[in-house]
Scaffold this motif. Structure first.
Motif, mmCIF file in Angstrom:
data_model
loop_
_atom_site.group_PDB
_atom_site.id
_atom_site.type_symbol
_atom_site.label_atom_id
_atom_site.label_comp_id
_atom_site.label_asym_id
_atom_site.label_seq_id
_atom_site.Cartn_x
_atom_site.Cartn_y
_atom_site.Cartn_z
ATOM 1 N N ASP A 115 3.136 2.462 -7.231
ATOM 2 C CA ASP A 115 3.786 1.376 -6.457
ATOM 3 C C ASP A 115 4.246 1.848 -5.115
ATOM 4 O O ASP A 115 4.105 2.942 -4.717
ATOM 5 N N ASP A 174 -12.080 -1.952 -9.562
ATOM 6 C CA ASP A 174 -11.622 -3.303 -9.880
ATOM 7 C C ASP A 174 -12.145 -3.717 -11.245
ATOM 8 O O ASP A 174 -13.224 -3.286 -11.665
ATOM 9 N N VAL A 206 -8.995 -1.442 2.250
ATOM 10 C CA VAL A 206 -8.637 -0.217 1.528
ATOM 11 C C VAL A 206 -9.520 0.928 2.011
ATOM 12 O O VAL A 206 -9.039 2.024 2.307
ATOM 13 N N MET A 210 0.825 -1.181 0.000
ATOM 14 C CA MET A 210 0.000 0.000 0.000
ATOM 15 C C MET A 210 0.871 1.246 0.000
ATOM 16 O O MET A 210 0.361 2.350 0.091
ATOM 17 N N SER A 211 2.175 1.116 -0.156
ATOM 18 C CA SER A 211 3.062 2.268 -0.009
ATOM 19 C C SER A 211 2.735 3.412 -0.962
ATOM 20 O O SER A 211 2.769 4.572 -0.568
ATOM 21 N N TRP A 244 -3.026 -0.026 -10.033
ATOM 22 C CA TRP A 244 -2.619 -0.345 -8.663
ATOM 23 C C TRP A 244 -2.643 -1.846 -8.485
ATOM 24 O O TRP A 244 -3.666 -2.491 -8.695
ATOM 25 N N GLU A 245 -1.516 -2.396 -8.093
ATOM 26 C CA GLU A 245 -1.399 -3.835 -7.887
ATOM 27 C C GLU A 245 -1.452 -4.111 -6.392
ATOM 28 O O GLU A 245 -0.455 -3.909 -5.687
ATOM 29 N N SER A 246 -2.598 -4.530 -5.931
ATOM 30 C CA SER A 246 -2.791 -4.812 -4.521
ATOM 31 C C SER A 246 -3.829 -5.907 -4.369
ATOM 32 O O SER A 246 -4.826 -5.923 -5.079
ATOM 33 N N ALA A 247 -3.581 -6.793 -3.426
ATOM 34 C CA ALA A 247 -4.535 -7.859 -3.135
ATOM 35 C C ALA A 247 -5.362 -7.540 -1.890
ATOM 36 O O ALA A 247 -6.112 -8.388 -1.413
ATOM 37 N N LEU A 248 -5.246 -6.329 -1.380
ATOM 38 C CA LEU A 248 -6.000 -5.963 -0.185
ATOM 39 C C LEU A 248 -7.498 -6.044 -0.436
ATOM 40 O O LEU A 248 -7.990 -5.717 -1.512
ATOM 41 N N ARG A 267 -7.476 -1.316 -10.486
ATOM 42 C CA ARG A 267 -6.864 -2.530 -9.960
ATOM 43 C C ARG A 267 -7.230 -3.723 -10.828
ATOM 44 O O ARG A 267 -8.377 -3.900 -11.211
#
Length: 136
Positions: A136, A90, A28, A1-2, A19-23, A125
């Motif tokens: 990133d 998404d 979020v 999440m940086s 944005w590449e995040s699996a949260l 995402r």
């Protein structure tokens, strides 16, 4: 999440980013709202029409009944947001692939805010066409 944390803290300019995040969406939302920003979410799975996407964005950001679901109305409604906002979208690639030219115009509307306008960060995402900068 940086990367998102940097936007929320004012160390990175908001805009439109992949944005590449699996949260989880709820996680979020909590992080965004904890930082004092509003949050909206679009589940783009199955959204492949202009009208469908514009309505989904309007619903996610609670634009209300006055929202005309066109690009001008979107631009006006983004200017009327009560404060800084993150829109997590998404499965955005359906429309990007179906109508790449129009999708590019949509991203311009989402990303171009004036100095007096509230800040908006749009997080795209999931996999999709290149051309949108990565956060990133």
């Amino acid at each position: 999440m940086s990367g998102l944390a940097a936007v929320l803290a004012g160390r990175h300019a908001p805009g439109v980013h992949r944005w590449e995040s699996a949260l989880d969406v709820a996680d979020v939302r909590r992080a965004v709202e904890h930082a004092g920003w509003a949050f909206g979410y679009v589940d783009g799975a199955g959204l492949q029409t202009r009208a469908g996407v514009l309505h989904a964005i309007g619903d996610a950001l609670a634009f209300g009944d006055h929202y005309g679901a066109n690009l001008d109305a979107l631009n006006d409604s983004l200017r009327d947001l009560p404060g800084r906002t993150v829109l997590l979208w998404d499965a955005w690639a359906g429309l990007a692939r179906a109508e790449p030219r129009w999708f590019g115009i949509l991203l311009e509307v989402l990303g171009e805010r004036g100095d007096a306008d509230p800040e908006v960060e749009v997080l795209l995402r999931g996999p999709g066409p290149e051309g949108v900068p990565l956060l990133d």
